[in-house]
Design an enzyme around this catalytic site. Structure first.
Site, PDB file in Angstrom:
ATOM      1  N   SER A 181       0.851  -1.188   0.000  1.00 31.82           N
ATOM      2  CA  SER A 181       0.000   0.000   0.000  1.00 31.82           C
ATOM      3  C   SER A 181       0.886   1.237   0.000  1.00 31.82           C
ATOM      4  CB  SER A 181      -0.912   0.007   1.234  1.00 31.82           C
ATOM      5  OG  SER A 181      -0.128   0.145   2.409  1.00 31.82           O
ATOM      6  N   LYS A 182       0.251   2.405  -0.031  1.00 29.88           N
ATOM      7  CA  LYS A 182       1.017   3.651  -0.073  1.00 29.88           C
ATOM      8  C   LYS A 182       1.862   3.848   1.174  1.00 29.88           C
ATOM      9  CE  LYS A 182      -1.102   6.486  -3.528  1.00 29.88           C
ATOM     10  NZ  LYS A 182      -1.291   7.884  -3.957  1.00 29.88           N
ATOM     11  N   ARG A 183       1.417   3.284   2.280  1.00 30.86           N
ATOM     12  CA  ARG A 183       2.202   3.468   3.506  1.00 30.86           C
ATOM     13  C   ARG A 183       3.543   2.737   3.422  1.00 30.86           C
ATOM     14  NH1 ARG A 183       1.735  -0.989   6.965  1.00 30.86           N
ATOM     15  NH2 ARG A 183       0.132  -2.472   6.343  1.00 30.86           N
TER      16      ARG A 183
END
Length: 464
Positions: A238-240
């Protein structure tokens, strides 16, 4: 051997992300390795979510990555008549049927099945009714009620699914549009696609597609489902985790060859080799070394690889690539000046945006140079300023303002004064660069030129 034809088929409902980019790269490499054909198909049957701006972004990202495609760009939205022709054929052969059940009724069937501990699916009540077309009606596949759907996967091996677990899926919606699985099969078959490499989130679609191939009497392509990319914590990327769209990596100053190299290694290997030129990848890539275990995305390793390519890029090309990032920092610099600066700083940057930032102090004029207070306090003492002033006089009279001459001026000053370089170098560096870091002093002065060098030394002498 049959000519290899692969395809990449993104949906224009968002920008191209790294998972999709890796799929595109695998298919491109496989086609190029075998001298085959690589097709690009825009799967825009979802008219509400498909946007032209995303199509444009996907195409721009493909071009940036160097993934050229063969033939015309294909849009599913322009092929509805073709899909419906194949659906009509399935109706004629008895492999499909009309269904008048409403979405609410179908959902109730699924809920009833769940309550009984069964697979939630359509119960086939219209299967033998012999209905024809009508308002609100859909066309469904008449799936086999028993047996198994089996296919070979070049990554996962033999995969088998119980037919009883599969649904009489909708092939044509009530508005006349084909569904995803129907369109994909017709596209791949009519375009001669021989190999379908995609993420293993598509594994559940493949047995459904196999049934459509079989109903139409079409040969199956070779399937390969590569594991999804995971974050460093082994959870869904994910973006994290630092996962971003390809266009964002481009805007961040990554080099396309670094991203291609990195993504290929997330799911494919060739011994312990980490760094591959693009042509080398074309020569070595086959499906034999695709990994069945998921790979973890490591942003630090990507930056390390990018730093390698930054150092390997020819100077003139590096200057051209860095120019937009230098401009974003507020400077319009001539290509030849950037070509002189780039070699001094590329060892100190891991991407083009960093490169523009670390060379910033070389692009401002003397009056705008920022000085690190701690460095000034440490190096520009009274003694340090005296050395700067003395060198200023020597540099003003120096012959050619080139690296060799400047190196000799500083060296002679240190030697003839019975000094140590650490007494002279730090104050000169702070005067020129504003801090205690940076490239070699002769190189800095040569690129700055005589006038700017003297102006910086004058300003340093005046600092309180």
């Amino acid at each position: 051997m049959t000519k290899v034809v692969t395809r990449f088929a993104p949906s224009p409902t968002g920008h191209l992300h790294i998972g999709g980019a890796r799929t595109a790269i695998f298919n491109w490499l496989l086609a190029r390795h075998f001298g085959g054909t690589f097709l690009l198909r825009i799967e825009d049957t979802d008219q509400e979510r498909s946007l032209q701006e995303y199509t444009d972004s996907i195409l721009a990202s493909m071009r940036w990555l160097g993934l050229d495609w063969d033939g015309d760009l294909i849009y599913q939205s322009r092929r509805f008549d073709i899909y419906n022709g194949y659906i009509d054929r399935m109706l004629e052969t008895g492999h499909a049927y009309w269904c008048e059940c409403t979405p609410e009724e179908v959902e109730q069937m699924r809920e009833t099945a769940r309550e009984r501990g069964l697979k939630p699916k359509y119960d086939g009540r219209c299967r033998e009714r012999g209905l024809g077309p009508g308002p609100g009606r859909v066309v469904r596949l008449k799936a086999p009620l028993d047996g198994r759907v089996v296919f070979e996967d070049v990554v996962k091996g033999t995969l088998a699914f119980d037919a009883a677990e599969l649904d009489d899926m909708v092939l044509r919606r009530s508005d006349g549009t084909p569904t995803y699985n129907m369109a994909v099969v017709v596209d791949d078959a009519t375009m001669g696609v021989t190999h379908v490499l995609r993420g293993d989130d598509h594994v559940s679609n493949t047995p459904k597609q196999v049934l459509i191939y079989q109903a139409l009497g079409l040969p199956l392509p070779v399937f390969g489902h590569v594991p999804m990319i995971l974050g460093p914590d082994k959870k869904k990327l994910s973006k994290r985790h630092g996962a971003r769209a390809v266009i964002e990596y481009e805007q961040d100053g990554l080099l396309p060859q670094a991203l291609v190299n990195y993504l290929v290694r997330l799911g494919w290997s060739f011994g312990d080799q980490e760094i591959f030129a693009l042509q080398e990848l074309v020569e070595k890539f086959t499906t034999d070394n695709l990994n069945s275990a998921p790979a973890a995305f490591d942003p630090d390793k990507l930056q390390w690889l990018n730093a390698h390519y930054l150092r390997e890029t020819p100077v003139d090309e590096l200057a051209r690539l860095a120019a937009p990032f230098v401009k974003a920092e507020g400077f319009d610099v001539a290509p030849e000046r950037l070509a002189a600066l780039a070699p001094l700083f590329r060892e100190r940057a891991s991407n083009l945006a960093d490169l523009a930032k670390v060379m910033r102090f070389m692009l401002v004029d003397a009056a705008a140079l920022e000085h690190d207070p701690a460095a000034v306090a440490k190096a520009l003492t009274a003694e340090g300023k005296a050395h700067v002033a003395a060198l200023r006089g020597l540099l003003e009279k120096a012959g050619p303002f080139d690296k060799a001459t400047l190196e000799k001026v500083v060296h002679d000053y240190v030697e003839q004064g019975g000094l140590k370089f650490k007494q002279v170098g730090p104050p000169l560096r702070v005067a020129l660069a504003g801090s205690l870091g940076g490239p070699g002093l002769p190189e800095i002065m040569e690129v700055l030129g005589r006038a700017e060098t003297l102006a910086r030394l004058d300003r340093a002498a005046a600092l309180a």
